[in-house]
Design an enzyme around this catalytic site. Sequence first.
Site, mmCIF file in Angstrom:
data_model
loop_
_atom_site.group_PDB
_atom_site.id
_atom_site.type_symbol
_atom_site.label_atom_id
_atom_site.label_comp_id
_atom_site.label_asym_id
_atom_site.label_seq_id
_atom_site.Cartn_x
_atom_site.Cartn_y
_atom_site.Cartn_z
ATOM 1 N N ASP A 193 16.775 -7.122 21.150
ATOM 2 C CA ASP A 193 16.921 -7.919 22.367
ATOM 3 C C ASP A 193 16.590 -7.196 23.662
ATOM 4 O O ASP A 193 16.648 -7.800 24.735
ATOM 5 C CB ASP A 193 18.354 -8.471 22.471
ATOM 6 N N ARG B 42 23.298 -10.462 27.968
ATOM 7 C CA ARG B 42 22.155 -11.192 27.438
ATOM 8 C C ARG B 42 21.875 -12.427 28.272
ATOM 9 O O ARG B 42 22.566 -12.712 29.251
ATOM 10 C CB ARG B 42 22.457 -11.574 25.981
ATOM 11 N N TYR C 259 27.999 -3.704 20.547
ATOM 12 C CA TYR C 259 27.778 -2.731 19.478
ATOM 13 C C TYR C 259 29.105 -1.989 19.298
ATOM 14 O O TYR C 259 29.585 -1.336 20.240
ATOM 15 C CB TYR C 259 26.692 -1.731 19.850
ATOM 16 N N PRO D 88 19.706 1.532 17.203
ATOM 17 C CA PRO D 88 19.259 0.635 18.264
ATOM 18 C C PRO D 88 19.885 0.902 19.626
ATOM 19 O O PRO D 88 19.570 0.207 20.583
ATOM 20 C CB PRO D 88 19.700 -0.742 17.742
#
Length: 620
Positions: free
Chosen positions: A59, A252, A260, A338
């Site tokens: 993302d 987002r 996370y 990530p």
Amino acid sequence: MPGKDSDINGSKPASEAVDVLVVGAGPAGLMAAFALARAGINVKIIDKRPVKVAAGQADGIQPRTLEVFKSFGLSDRLMKEGTQLHVAAFYNPSKGGGIELTDRVPDVTAQDTNFPFEVTLHQGAIEAIFHDNMRDMGVEVSRPVVPLSIEVDERRVEDPEAYPVRVVLRHVGSGDDDEDNGRETEIVNAKYVLGADGAHSWVRKNLNIAMEGEQTQYVWGVVDLVPDTDLPDIRNKCAIHSDNGSCMIIPREGDKVRLYIQLDGKDIIDGHGRVDKTKAGPDMILDVARKTLHPFTIRTPESYDWWTIYIIGQRVAERFSFHDRVFIAGDACHTHSPKAGQGMNASMHDSYNLAWKLAHVLRGTARRSLLRTYELERRQYAQDLISFDKKFAKLFSGKPYSELNLDGVSHAEFLKAFQTFGGFTSGLGVQYADSDIISLRYQHLAKNVPIGRRLPPQPLLRAADSRPVDLHDFLVSDTRFKLLVFTGDTRNPEQMAKVGVFAKAFITTPKPEPSSSFFAEFSSSAALRKVFDIIPISSEKKRTIKYNAIPKLLWEHWSKVLVDDVEMSGRRGGRAYEAFGIDAAGAVIVVRPDGYVATIAPLDGISVLSSYFRAFIKPI
């Protein structure tokens, strides 16, 4: 029994020939297919998934990737749909228990970009940008399709007209059965194949390419949700170290965030070292998050947008190509954590690096030796990425410093790493080494423009109308090399005479014998312009410059004659020569089709440029 190339009814399967077959329609595959289609290459892209990604997955879009999207004309939609991250907040253990705000710093430490921030948008929406633009060019992802076999005729790999890669495909049902024998098969004969089919790449395995590296002990859960929380930095990127573990928060699109969460892992890892998702779920991840975020609270949502659990693995493929006819990109050739936001970005930059090289070779404007530089550049980058990721993942997953844990990771240590690695994570500090297409010889002529790195933006004016522009506006991803001709002061007759001599080298007069000027060997000016875009940049002032006094051989349109001067308001511009370290004698900066500085030459250095390009470009 039908033969191996027959379908279930015994009939001969359909067959087609393509320039490039792309296996996998994730970010790496879509970037490749889009870039190749835009370059006019006959490309086919397949994916085993019956539908495209709808939520979750990767993302984060880093500044360098935003620059690439702009060069394709895709950045406006990405900026409109995504969320910008400008601040990184750091939380650490407090003396009273729980966590507290320690610091807020710029999320992107590099400032030599027009995008000093990250943009977040779920992978499906990012892929949709490619899908929609590819559709306008007549290219659609074929799905669900799985490859059954791949063969490379090694006797024909050096023949530029050959289709030496043979791939048998099966169009499967909408379910998960890859061996649905009731579906038709298809044979694709390709000049080149790109395997962008993920960490468990079928292409990589069938070429017997090993992944080198290791799996860590770090287990993380990821959950996307609309949060109901009292954490004040919920709309900022957060790096949180607590006595209960670590957490990263990524805002987002809309009101969503991604969490996370570091997990213990002992209850969800099976005997083979794999995650058993039947023993976990988003509620469990959120329960751990609550302990990590204490004293701040976060309530259970009515629904989750997406979730997953993974173990950090850090591996790089032993090679990225097979006879420079079959390539792998993205997760197929490198895997890592990530947390630094590199997965999708690195994957798309693999394809971006390869696509322009394939386009030139397929058009006949470059020798096949150019393709060797893909593995040379991107494998070294992947190794550097893994080296960085090992340090960053260890710091992020390590226990925080506290009075009870004096050997833990301190905020100062983590912040230093965050800022030190900023050039790498942003993508702006990637440097390609000296090679057939990177020549460092004349670095001193533009000492502040590192050869092998992407060219930084720079405000300038159009000479014809003094309209403010940015140099990056001219770095369009059209597969052409940009020759930035810093002419010096074109009001000076002696300097203008030098510019005139340089311009004559671009008079295309094909002769039986090679010319002293490589550029003169092209069949026509139009053929030359298909490979090169020449952009003159004068240090003369806007009040005196006459754009059409610059030799016409050095520009194809009036809007591409630039001047290094301040805009009419007096607020911006006027320092390009100084910023780049170019003196009054001028210089030529060669920028590759992917925006990286390839070499630098003196203004009277046509022989230097000719020698450089003759090594891999073929006049047409």
